[in-house]
Design a protein around this motif. Structure first.
Motif, short mmCIF file in Angstrom:
data_model
loop_
_atom_site.label_atom_id
_atom_site.label_comp_id
_atom_site.label_asym_id
_atom_site.label_seq_id
_atom_site.Cartn_x
_atom_site.Cartn_y
_atom_site.Cartn_z
N ASN A 6 4.31 6.29 2.88
CA ASN A 6 3.62 6.53 1.61
C ASN A 6 4.58 6.40 0.43
OD1 ASN A 6 1.09 7.04 2.70
ND2 ASN A 6 1.34 9.25 2.68
N VAL A 7 5.73 7.01 0.55
CA VAL A 7 6.72 6.95 -0.53
C VAL A 7 7.19 5.51 -0.73
CG1 VAL A 7 9.04 7.67 -1.22
CG2 VAL A 7 7.42 9.36 -0.34
N MET A 71 -5.94 7.00 -3.05
CA MET A 71 -6.44 6.35 -4.26
C MET A 71 -5.55 5.17 -4.65
SD MET A 71 -9.31 7.52 -4.90
CE MET A 71 -9.51 6.51 -6.34
N LEU A 72 -4.26 5.26 -4.39
CA LEU A 72 -3.40 4.10 -4.60
C LEU A 72 -3.85 2.96 -3.69
CD1 LEU A 72 -0.97 2.80 -6.00
CD2 LEU A 72 0.50 3.83 -4.25
N TYR A 76 -5.10 -0.92 -4.59
CA TYR A 76 -4.69 -2.15 -3.91
C TYR A 76 -5.89 -2.87 -3.29
CZ TYR A 76 0.31 -1.76 -4.59
OH TYR A 76 1.57 -1.72 -5.14
N ALA A 77 -6.88 -2.12 -2.81
CA ALA A 77 -8.08 -2.76 -2.25
C ALA A 77 -8.80 -3.55 -3.34
CB ALA A 77 -9.01 -1.71 -1.65
N GLY A 78 -8.86 -2.99 -4.55
CA GLY A 78 -9.47 -3.72 -5.67
C GLY A 78 -8.71 -4.99 -6.00
N ALA A 79 -7.40 -4.91 -5.98
CA ALA A 79 -6.57 -6.09 -6.25
C ALA A 79 -6.79 -7.14 -5.16
CB ALA A 79 -5.10 -5.70 -6.34
N ALA A 80 -6.80 -6.71 -3.90
CA ALA A 80 -7.01 -7.65 -2.80
C ALA A 80 -8.40 -8.29 -2.88
CB ALA A 80 -6.82 -6.95 -1.45
N TRP A 110 -3.17 0.52 4.85
CA TRP A 110 -2.28 1.63 5.22
C TRP A 110 -2.59 2.88 4.40
CZ3 TRP A 110 0.53 4.16 8.41
CH2 TRP A 110 1.25 5.25 7.95
N LEU A 111 -2.57 2.74 3.09
CA LEU A 111 -2.69 3.92 2.22
C LEU A 111 -4.04 4.62 2.39
CD1 LEU A 111 -0.91 2.40 -0.86
CD2 LEU A 111 -0.15 4.45 0.38
#
Length: 120
Positions: A6-7, A71-72, A76-80, A110-111
């Motif tokens: 995560n980090v 939520m991060l 990233y899902a929106g970007a993908a 992952w996130l």
């Protein structure tokens, strides 16, 4: 292991954002974006490709909760999603689009899946 990954994902987000924030011309060139008659494009790179990712990654590290990391992943899902829609509608350079989209998708998966089950 989840906490470490995560980090790393949040730090990658900050790192990606720093390119847009500190080197907008380099980032625009890497994304095949060309300047026009003004420097507004550089401003947009610093804002949407730079500062947005730097602050989001920093906020996730500061909050340090499973929901913040999930939520991060949604970001990233929106970007993908946008990237893969572009593959079908815009005919971008395929290697570059699929590489960036693959990174975004991997981070999203992952996130979201590593953290959503840990949220209350």
């Amino acid at each position: 292991m989840t906490a470490t990954l995560n980090v790393i994902a949040a730090l990658l987000t900050i790192g990606f954002g720093l390119f847009g924030f500190l080197a907008p011309a380099f980032t625009a060139n890497a994304l095949d974006l060309a300047p026009t008659k003004s420097t507004m494009g550089l401003s947009e790179m610093r804002a949407s490709v730079g500062g947005l990712f730097v602050v989001t990654g920093a906020a996730v590290l500061w909050l340090n909760t499973p929901m913040a990391y999930a939520m991060l992943g949604v970001v990233y899902a929106g970007a993908a999603l946008g990237r893969f829609v572009s593959v079908f509608l815009d005919n971008p350079p395929m290697t570059k689009a699929l590489t960036f989209g693959g990174i975004e998708l991997a981070l999203a998966i992952w996130l979201i899946f590593a953290n959503i089950s840990k949220t209350p």
